[in-house]
Design a protein around this motif. Sequence first.
Motif, PDB file in Angstrom:
ATOM      1  N   GLY A  67      25.295  34.986  29.610  1.00  0.00           N
ATOM      2  CA  GLY A  67      25.162  35.901  30.709  1.00  0.00           C
ATOM      3  C   GLY A  67      26.325  36.619  31.029  1.00  0.00           C
ATOM      4  O   GLY A  67      27.513  36.401  30.441  1.00  0.00           O
ATOM      5  N   ARG A  68      26.132  37.354  31.988  1.00  0.00           N
ATOM      6  CA  ARG A  68      27.331  38.524  32.293  1.00  0.00           C
ATOM      7  C   ARG A  68      28.446  37.845  32.813  1.00  0.00           C
ATOM      8  O   ARG A  68      29.588  38.436  32.615  1.00  0.00           O
ATOM      9  CB  ARG A  68      26.864  39.658  33.055  1.00  0.00           C
ATOM     10  N   GLU A  69      28.288  37.017  33.882  1.00  0.00           N
ATOM     11  CA  GLU A  69      29.428  36.597  34.502  1.00  0.00           C
ATOM     12  C   GLU A  69      30.304  35.868  33.564  1.00  0.00           C
ATOM     13  O   GLU A  69      31.631  36.059  33.740  1.00  0.00           O
ATOM     14  CB  GLU A  69      28.846  35.506  35.698  1.00  0.00           C
ATOM     15  N   ALA A  70      29.856  35.101  32.799  1.00  0.00           N
ATOM     16  CA  ALA A  70      30.625  34.223  31.619  1.00  0.00           C
ATOM     17  C   ALA A  70      31.380  35.216  30.749  1.00  0.00           C
ATOM     18  O   ALA A  70      32.528  35.149  30.497  1.00  0.00           O
ATOM     19  CB  ALA A  70      29.864  33.065  30.728  1.00  0.00           C
ATOM     20  N   PHE A  71      30.932  36.251  30.293  1.00  0.00           N
ATOM     21  CA  PHE A  71      31.510  37.300  29.562  1.00  0.00           C
ATOM     22  C   PHE A  71      32.496  38.068  30.229  1.00  0.00           C
ATOM     23  O   PHE A  71      33.464  38.296  29.534  1.00  0.00           O
ATOM     24  CB  PHE A  71      30.292  38.122  29.012  1.00  0.00           C
ATOM     25  N   SER A  97      29.859  43.217  35.957  1.00  0.00           N
ATOM     26  CA  SER A  97      29.531  42.428  37.122  1.00  0.00           C
ATOM     27  C   SER A  97      30.453  42.572  38.420  1.00  0.00           C
ATOM     28  O   SER A  97      31.683  43.410  38.457  1.00  0.00           O
ATOM     29  CB  SER A  97      29.822  40.865  37.051  1.00  0.00           C
ATOM     30  N   ALA A  98      29.847  42.238  39.655  1.00  0.00           N
ATOM     31  CA  ALA A  98      30.565  42.818  40.801  1.00  0.00           C
ATOM     32  C   ALA A  98      32.117  42.119  40.987  1.00  0.00           C
ATOM     33  O   ALA A  98      33.075  42.637  41.321  1.00  0.00           O
ATOM     34  CB  ALA A  98      29.955  42.395  41.937  1.00  0.00           C
ATOM     35  N   ASN A  99      32.205  40.835  40.347  1.00  0.00           N
ATOM     36  CA  ASN A  99      33.531  40.197  40.290  1.00  0.00           C
ATOM     37  C   ASN A  99      34.579  40.849  39.435  1.00  0.00           C
ATOM     38  O   ASN A  99      35.699  40.918  39.868  1.00  0.00           O
ATOM     39  CB  ASN A  99      33.348  38.584  39.684  1.00  0.00           C
ATOM     40  N   HIS A 103      37.900  42.568  40.654  1.00  0.00           N
ATOM     41  CA  HIS A 103      39.187  42.171  40.315  1.00  0.00           C
ATOM     42  C   HIS A 103      40.323  43.367  39.777  1.00  0.00           C
ATOM     43  O   HIS A 103      41.314  43.050  39.847  1.00  0.00           O
ATOM     44  CB  HIS A 103      38.989  41.276  38.831  1.00  0.00           C
ATOM     45  N   TYR A 104      39.673  44.480  39.335  1.00  0.00           N
ATOM     46  CA  TYR A 104      40.486  45.577  38.965  1.00  0.00           C
ATOM     47  C   TYR A 104      40.088  46.604  40.092  1.00  0.00           C
ATOM     48  O   TYR A 104      40.591  47.936  39.753  1.00  0.00           O
ATOM     49  CB  TYR A 104      39.977  46.010  37.593  1.00  0.00           C
ATOM     50  N   GLN A 105      39.860  46.430  41.426  1.00  0.00           N
ATOM     51  CA  GLN A 105      39.653  47.440  42.338  1.00  0.00           C
ATOM     52  C   GLN A 105      40.996  48.337  42.440  1.00  0.00           C
ATOM     53  O   GLN A 105      42.268  47.782  42.567  1.00  0.00           O
ATOM     54  CB  GLN A 105      39.486  46.644  43.504  1.00  0.00           C
ATOM     55  N   HIS A 141      35.961  58.754  37.069  1.00  0.00           N
ATOM     56  CA  HIS A 141      35.762  58.332  38.560  1.00  0.00           C
ATOM     57  C   HIS A 141      36.468  56.835  38.659  1.00  0.00           C
ATOM     58  O   HIS A 141      36.390  56.038  37.367  1.00  0.00           O
ATOM     59  CB  HIS A 141      34.453  58.156  39.079  1.00  0.00           C
ATOM     60  N   PHE A 142      36.853  56.532  39.609  1.00  0.00           N
ATOM     61  CA  PHE A 142      37.364  55.108  39.912  1.00  0.00           C
ATOM     62  C   PHE A 142      36.163  54.292  39.996  1.00  0.00           C
ATOM     63  O   PHE A 142      34.940  54.726  40.427  1.00  0.00           O
ATOM     64  CB  PHE A 142      38.069  54.658  41.420  1.00  0.00           C
ATOM     65  N   VAL A 143      35.876  53.119  39.289  1.00  0.00           N
ATOM     66  CA  VAL A 143      34.598  52.220  39.158  1.00  0.00           C
ATOM     67  C   VAL A 143      34.474  51.292  40.220  1.00  0.00           C
ATOM     68  O   VAL A 143      35.642  50.764  41.047  1.00  0.00           O
ATOM     69  CB  VAL A 143      34.937  51.426  37.989  1.00  0.00           C
ATOM     70  N   THR A 144      33.273  51.535  40.929  1.00  0.00           N
ATOM     71  CA  THR A 144      32.988  50.600  42.249  1.00  0.00           C
ATOM     72  C   THR A 144      31.715  49.837  41.777  1.00  0.00           C
ATOM     73  O   THR A 144      31.498  49.904  40.416  1.00  0.00           O
ATOM     74  CB  THR A 144      32.605  51.546  43.460  1.00  0.00           C
ATOM     75  N   GLU A 145      31.326  48.946  42.426  1.00  0.00           N
ATOM     76  CA  GLU A 145      29.981  48.199  42.102  1.00  0.00           C
ATOM     77  C   GLU A 145      28.869  48.979  41.782  1.00  0.00           C
ATOM     78  O   GLU A 145      27.868  48.499  41.376  1.00  0.00           O
ATOM     79  CB  GLU A 145      29.600  47.024  43.337  1.00  0.00           C
ATOM     80  N   GLU A 146      28.860  50.231  42.247  1.00  0.00           N
ATOM     81  CA  GLU A 146      27.559  51.106  42.158  1.00  0.00           C
ATOM     82  C   GLU A 146      27.729  51.697  40.516  1.00  0.00           C
ATOM     83  O   GLU A 146      28.860  52.281  40.263  1.00  0.00           O
ATOM     84  CB  GLU A 146      27.629  52.125  43.029  1.00  0.00           C
ATOM     85  N   LEU A 147      26.618  51.721  39.795  1.00  0.00           N
ATOM     86  CA  LEU A 147      26.740  52.198  38.493  1.00  0.00           C
ATOM     87  C   LEU A 147      26.886  53.721  38.465  1.00  0.00           C
ATOM     88  O   LEU A 147      26.120  54.469  39.203  1.00  0.00           O
ATOM     89  CB  LEU A 147      25.512  51.879  37.810  1.00  0.00           C
ATOM     90  N   ASP A 148      28.025  53.957  37.872  1.00  0.00           N
ATOM     91  CA  ASP A 148      28.286  55.365  37.483  1.00  0.00           C
ATOM     92  C   ASP A 148      28.663  55.925  39.226  1.00  0.00           C
ATOM     93  O   ASP A 148      28.359  57.218  39.255  1.00  0.00           O
ATOM     94  CB  ASP A 148      27.234  56.288  36.760  1.00  0.00           C
ATOM     95  N   GLY A 149      28.731  55.069  40.125  1.00  0.00           N
ATOM     96  CA  GLY A 149      29.367  55.472  41.262  1.00  0.00           C
ATOM     97  C   GLY A 149      30.956  55.379  41.354  1.00  0.00           C
ATOM     98  O   GLY A 149      31.483  55.151  40.450  1.00  0.00           O
TER      99      GLY A 149
END
Length: 217
Positions: A67-71, A97-99, A103-105, A141-149
């Motif tokens: 899964g995504r979280e582990a990767f 993932s949101a995590n 982490h790189y906010q 753009h800076f990456v946020t939790e919104e896809l391509d946002g």
Amino acid sequence: MHDTCNVVVLLSGTGGNLQAMIDSFQSAASPARIRAVISNRADAYGLERARNAGIDTRVLDHTAYEGREAFDAALIDQIDAFKPELVVLAGFMRILSANFVRHYQGRLLNIHPSLLPLYKGLHTHQRVLEAGDAEHGCSVHFVTEELDGGPLVVQAIVCVQSSDSPGTLAQRVHALEHRIYPLAVRWFAEGRLSLGEQGALLDGQLLGPNGHLIPAI
């Protein structure tokens, strides 16, 4: 004079934007230094470009993880080993993932082949032609939790020609990507670009909703 800004690039494909950065930052006086290139695909040609430039490479096969979280957790470990100030997505075909994003906010950049917020997701050139738009382009753009946002840093515009196909349009947009992505990374490396609470800041000034706009030539 700022210390050199260490950058890690994530990619899944040919690495055209990576090459533009390698070419842009090759002088010893450059404010940015690409420390490593990491891919989720061992056959990504971008890895070859990195090796040719003497840059460390790593492959992390996403199919080997549950899964995504582990990767993403394993990916964070790989990235952080290089102590980057900035992480750059250059055609990294994974939804993060949101995590990971948190982490790189404020130190995670992406480029997208459209004038965001228009045409998030895939097949942007085809969609622009189907809509009959007069203009197309690309966005950093800076990456946020919104896809391509996420707050826009810089956009470049290309005029759509009546004779354009998705292929010809893609070619012209790629040429613009190769100009604006190294530019955004350079701004960050020079300490000029940051993410504030209200959005992206350049030289301490809040950028507008479209970021720094480079008009059609």
